[in-house]
Motif scaffolding. Sequence first.
Motif, PDB file in Angstrom:
ATOM      1  N   SER A 153       0.718  -1.347   0.087  1.00 38.20           N
ATOM      2  CA  SER A 153      -0.224   0.307   0.201  1.00 38.20           C
ATOM      3  C   SER A 153       1.160   1.164  -0.186  1.00 38.20           C
ATOM      4  N   VAL A 154       2.076   1.137   0.512  1.00 37.40           N
ATOM      5  CA  VAL A 154       2.832   2.753   0.800  1.00 37.40           C
ATOM      6  C   VAL A 154       3.396   2.689  -0.315  1.00 37.40           C
ATOM      7  N   ARG A 155       3.769   1.329  -1.569  1.00 38.45           N
ATOM      8  CA  ARG A 155       4.076   2.023  -2.541  1.00 38.45           C
ATOM      9  C   ARG A 155       3.308   1.976  -3.630  1.00 38.45           C
ATOM     10  N   HIS A 156       2.047   1.709  -3.417  1.00 41.82           N
ATOM     11  CA  HIS A 156       1.293   2.213  -4.636  1.00 41.82           C
ATOM     12  C   HIS A 156       0.535   3.396  -4.630  1.00 41.82           C
ATOM     13  N   GLU A 169       1.126   8.927  -6.549  1.00 34.97           N
ATOM     14  CA  GLU A 169       1.624   9.895  -6.637  1.00 34.97           C
ATOM     15  C   GLU A 169       2.366  10.437  -8.450  1.00 34.97           C
ATOM     16  N   VAL A 170       3.369   9.406  -8.620  1.00 35.08           N
ATOM     17  CA  VAL A 170       4.189   9.534  -9.775  1.00 35.08           C
ATOM     18  C   VAL A 170       3.377   9.829 -10.802  1.00 35.08           C
ATOM     19  N   ILE A 171       2.544   8.985 -10.918  1.00 33.38           N
ATOM     20  CA  ILE A 171       1.664   8.735 -11.728  1.00 33.38           C
ATOM     21  C   ILE A 171       0.651   9.741 -12.655  1.00 33.38           C
ATOM     22  N   THR A 172       0.034  10.334 -11.697  1.00 32.25           N
ATOM     23  CA  THR A 172      -0.884  11.410 -11.451  1.00 32.25           C
ATOM     24  C   THR A 172      -0.184  12.787 -12.714  1.00 32.25           C
ATOM     25  N   ALA A 173       1.059  12.952 -10.872  1.00 29.35           N
ATOM     26  CA  ALA A 173       2.293  14.299 -11.720  1.00 29.35           C
ATOM     27  C   ALA A 173       2.404  14.055 -13.316  1.00 29.35           C
ATOM     28  N   GLY A 185      13.003   4.746 -14.122  1.00 28.96           N
ATOM     29  CA  GLY A 185      13.787   3.556 -13.895  1.00 28.96           C
ATOM     30  C   GLY A 185      12.931   2.868 -12.882  1.00 28.96           C
ATOM     31  N   ILE A 186      11.611   2.862 -12.515  1.00 28.91           N
ATOM     32  CA  ILE A 186      10.624   2.192 -11.713  1.00 28.91           C
ATOM     33  C   ILE A 186      10.257   1.224 -12.419  1.00 28.91           C
ATOM     34  N   ALA A 187      10.955  -0.636 -11.903  1.00 26.99           N
ATOM     35  CA  ALA A 187      10.165  -1.746 -12.261  1.00 26.99           C
ATOM     36  C   ALA A 187       8.547  -2.130 -11.615  1.00 26.99           C
TER      37      ALA A 187
END
Length: 95
Positions: free
Chosen positions: A18-21, A26-30, A53-55
Motif C-alpha cells: 500500500s505504501v508503494r502503491h 503520486e508519480v503516475i498522477t504527476a 527507472g521504476i520497475a
Amino acid sequence: MTESGYFTWRSRPASARSVRHSRLTEVITAIHSASHGTYGYRRIHDELTLRYGIAVSHGTVQLLMRRAGIQGLSGDKRRRDRGGGRVPPDAGPPA
C-alpha cells in the motif's frame, strides 16, 4: 470479529504494497498531469520504466490509474474536427 482484534488491525502500520502503491499513484498522477491528460497506461508505464527507472508492470499502472480515476485520451487527435467548420487559407473555392 472481536473488538480487540479490530483495534489491533486498525493500529497496524500500512503494508509495503500500500505504501508503494500510494507513491506510484503520486508519480503516475504527476506524469499524467504533465502530459495534459493525454497519456494512458502504456505511455505512463514507459515513462516510469525508462525515465524514472521504476520497475512496475503495466497491470499495476492500469490498476492505480483506475483507482485514481484517471485515463488517457484515445485515438489520433490530428484527425479530429477542431470545430467551427473553418477552411484552411490555401484551400480554393468549393468545387
